[in-house]
Write an enzyme that holds these catalytic residues in place. Sequence first.
Site, PDB file in Angstrom:
ATOM      1  N   ASP A  33       0.863  -1.185   0.000  1.00 13.46           N
ATOM      2  CA  ASP A  33       0.000   0.000   0.000  1.00 13.46           C
ATOM      3  C   ASP A  33       0.900   1.236   0.000  1.00 13.46           C
ATOM      4  OD1 ASP A  33      -3.256   0.210   0.788  1.00 13.46           O
ATOM      5  OD2 ASP A  33      -2.080   2.060   0.853  1.00 13.46           O
ATOM      6  N   LYS A 205     -18.913  -6.608 -14.821  1.00  6.40           N
ATOM      7  CA  LYS A 205     -18.911  -5.931 -13.516  1.00  6.40           C
ATOM      8  C   LYS A 205     -19.781  -4.669 -13.539  1.00  6.40           C
ATOM      9  CE  LYS A 205     -17.809  -4.400  -9.539  1.00  6.40           C
ATOM     10  NZ  LYS A 205     -17.837  -5.033  -8.251  1.00  6.40           N
ATOM     11  N   ARG A 245     -42.217 -13.459 -12.620  1.00  6.56           N
ATOM     12  CA  ARG A 245     -41.108 -12.790 -13.324  1.00  6.56           C
ATOM     13  C   ARG A 245     -40.877 -11.358 -12.846  1.00  6.56           C
ATOM     14  NH1 ARG A 245     -43.627 -16.095 -16.422  1.00  6.56           N
ATOM     15  NH2 ARG A 245     -45.216 -14.608 -17.098  1.00  6.56           N
ATOM     16  N   CYS A 259     -19.701   1.564  -4.804  1.00  4.26           N
ATOM     17  CA  CYS A 259     -19.818   0.725  -6.006  1.00  4.26           C
ATOM     18  C   CYS A 259     -21.012   1.132  -6.847  1.00  4.26           C
ATOM     19  CB  CYS A 259     -19.967  -0.737  -5.592  1.00  4.26           C
ATOM     20  SG  CYS A 259     -18.698  -1.263  -4.445  1.00  4.26           S
TER      21      CYS A 259
HETATM   22  N1  SAJ Z   1     -30.321  -0.415  -1.753  1.00  8.91           N
HETATM   23  C1  SAJ Z   1     -31.649   0.022  -1.836  1.00  8.91           C
HETATM   24  N2  SAJ Z   1     -32.627  -0.898  -2.118  1.00  8.91           N
HETATM   25  C2  SAJ Z   1     -32.346  -2.213  -2.315  1.00  8.91           C
HETATM   26  C3  SAJ Z   1     -30.994  -2.641  -2.265  1.00  8.91           C
HETATM   27  C4  SAJ Z   1     -30.003  -1.719  -1.980  1.00  8.91           C
HETATM   28  O1  SAJ Z   1     -31.944   1.213  -1.659  1.00  8.91           O
HETATM   29  O2  SAJ Z   1     -33.289  -2.980  -2.543  1.00  8.91           O
HETATM   30  C5  SAJ Z   1     -29.252   0.562  -1.476  1.00  8.91           C
HETATM   31  C6  SAJ Z   1     -28.459   0.237  -0.208  1.00  8.91           C
HETATM   32  O3  SAJ Z   1     -29.103   0.727   0.943  1.00  8.91           O
HETATM   33  C7  SAJ Z   1     -27.151   0.939  -0.501  1.00  8.91           C
HETATM   34  C8  SAJ Z   1     -26.991   0.751  -2.011  1.00  8.91           C
HETATM   35  O4  SAJ Z   1     -28.291   0.469  -2.507  1.00  8.91           O
HETATM   36  O5  SAJ Z   1     -27.224   2.322  -0.225  1.00  8.91           O
HETATM   37  C9  SAJ Z   1     -26.038  -0.348  -2.419  1.00  8.91           C
HETATM   38  O6  SAJ Z   1     -26.175  -1.481  -1.577  1.00  8.91           O
HETATM   39  P1  SAJ Z   1     -26.113  -2.993  -2.088  1.00  8.91           P
HETATM   40  O7  SAJ Z   1     -26.249  -3.891  -0.923  1.00  8.91           O
HETATM   41  O8  SAJ Z   1     -27.085  -3.176  -3.191  1.00  8.91           O
HETATM   42  O9  SAJ Z   1     -24.701  -3.127  -2.789  1.00  8.91           O
HETATM   43  P2  SAJ Z   1     -23.174  -2.776  -2.361  1.00  8.91           P
HETATM   44  O10 SAJ Z   1     -22.840  -1.447  -2.953  1.00  8.91           O
HETATM   45  O11 SAJ Z   1     -22.931  -2.954  -0.920  1.00  8.91           O
HETATM   46  O12 SAJ Z   1     -22.401  -3.946  -3.145  1.00  8.91           O
HETATM   47  C10 SAJ Z   1     -22.576  -4.042  -4.551  1.00  8.91           C
HETATM   48  C11 SAJ Z   1     -22.918  -5.512  -4.906  1.00  8.91           C
HETATM   49  N3  SAJ Z   1     -23.355  -5.578  -6.282  1.00  8.91           N
HETATM   50  C12 SAJ Z   1     -24.497  -6.210  -6.638  1.00  8.91           C
HETATM   51  O13 SAJ Z   1     -25.252  -6.726  -5.838  1.00  8.91           O
HETATM   52  C13 SAJ Z   1     -24.822  -6.256  -8.099  1.00  8.91           C
HETATM   53  C14 SAJ Z   1     -21.693  -6.384  -4.695  1.00  8.91           C
HETATM   54  O14 SAJ Z   1     -21.947  -7.717  -5.123  1.00  8.91           O
HETATM   55  C15 SAJ Z   1     -20.489  -5.810  -5.453  1.00  8.91           C
HETATM   56  O15 SAJ Z   1     -19.308  -6.592  -5.258  1.00  8.91           O
HETATM   57  C16 SAJ Z   1     -20.230  -4.420  -4.908  1.00  8.91           C
HETATM   58  O16 SAJ Z   1     -21.391  -3.616  -5.186  1.00  8.91           O
HETATM   59  C17 SAJ Z   1     -18.989  -3.853  -5.593  1.00  8.91           C
HETATM   60  O17 SAJ Z   1     -17.907  -3.875  -4.968  1.00  8.91           O
HETATM   61  O18 SAJ Z   1     -19.078  -3.464  -6.757  1.00  8.91           O
END
Ligand code: SAJ
Length: 432
Positions: A33, A205, A245, A259
């Site tokens: 790092d 991704k 669906r 992300c």
């Molecule tokens: N959120 C909502 N409604 C939902 C789901 C999530 O408002 O139904 C919000 C969450 O509160 C949060 C944001 O979306 O603010 C993102 O949360 P998340 O749990 O959907 O995802 P991350 O950002 O923690 O992780 C994502 C994941 N990607 C997918 O599910 C497609 C993870 O698998 C990836 O590895 C990660 O991004 C990444 O590093 O890219």
Amino acid sequence: MIFEKICVIGLGYIGLPTASTFANHGLKVVGVDVNQAVVELLRNGGLHIHEPGLRTLVQAAIGSGNLVISDSPETADAFIIAVPTPFLADKRADMRFVEAAAQSITPHLRHRNLVVLESTSPPRTTLDRLVPILEGSGLKAGLDFHLVYSPERVLPGQILRELIENARVVGGVDRSSAEAGRDLYSTFVRGEIVLTDATTAEMVKLMENTFRDVNIAVANEFSRLADRFGIDVWEAIEIANRHPRVEILRPGPGVGGHCISVDPWFLVEAAPELTPLIRIARQVNDDQPLFVVQMIERALKEAGLPGIPGSRIAILGLAYKSDVDDVRESPAIEVGRLLSTRGARVNAYEPYKRDLQVEGLQIAATIESAISSADLIALLVGHKPLVALDPVKLVDQVRCRLAVDAVNGWQEKTWKAAGFRFYRIGATSFEP
Ligand code: SAJ
């Protein structure tokens, strides 16, 4: 291909668990790092990030002698780049860390080495940006050394399990690179390892996170429509999701984290004329904190209070999602900032990061001090300890009994029984 020694560049949320997991599976790992403070902390047994189980994993890796922490790369069989790709103010990807990491590898690159880029990157980064830098070594990608893009897809909060169990995509600049990548990750990956080309892997991704962002945006719009038409969006979603669906996601205060709120911009940047839907979905999610602020304002006014200016508002939860301590791009913080700039006195409470400092927000060390004399309590993150709060115990500490739930975490009946006026996102018909 056999790997004995690898170098992992970047020891953040992805690089550190990855380096430690390889080390615990018997490889010699140099974890690099550029941040000297991180290097010192890790060498002294500390940890700069919070992730369940990570401390034990890192300690085992360092304790075994297989993981050493360094501030610069050295010769190895494989190099993994796992540095951040944040975005700049104009939403373009900031590739400086990736490029610097690639530069730092170049002097150490040897025949038959493997280089892996894991950082989320715009399409064609591996071919157009990484190849020219690495070929500065005098070696040719694909011919003299292997080069792959292999994105990390783990969910914060479950990184250690998903790192091993998730399917992994490995995209090579040629077939033998992809096969070398598969050989490396099969050290610990139990999920399927899917081989493809580098640009497809980059797109996979970005498509995954964009798909989720767009789907959350539609859920957020449904919450606005539900308020307009006087229905409960949560009931409507539950019924709609019984369709074989349909799988509508959850509305909330917006989309945060490093992300999903970032990656779709990489596609918009790469082809703005082809991505109107992706851009609008991003804007819908970015506007959702304002929707929550408008709910709060209407709730205050319905209770006969003047509105946001001068009101005392307790916001509960500041992380970007439930049960993590990560506040990057957090919509809850944005709600707090919007309230504060509109003249509210905001008292914020984040149970997982009590020493947090956020400009314009008063951070409370306890739930009691956060809600003391509040005109309104707003639940912004569904952390377990916040969802479990008992309104009966809080009711005597507030000035005005107003509760706003932006995540569908609280039981309406319980809060109303305790004497609160209760408002839930997507289920609130305000008086005309
Ligand atoms: N959120 C909502 N409604 C939902 C789901 C999530 O408002 O139904 C919000 C969450 O509160 C949060 C944001 O979306 O603010 C993102 O949360 P998340 O749990 O959907 O995802 P991350 O950002 O923690 O992780 C994502 C994941 N990607 C997918 O599910 C497609 C993870 O698998 C990836 O590895 C990660 O991004 C990444 O590093 O890219």
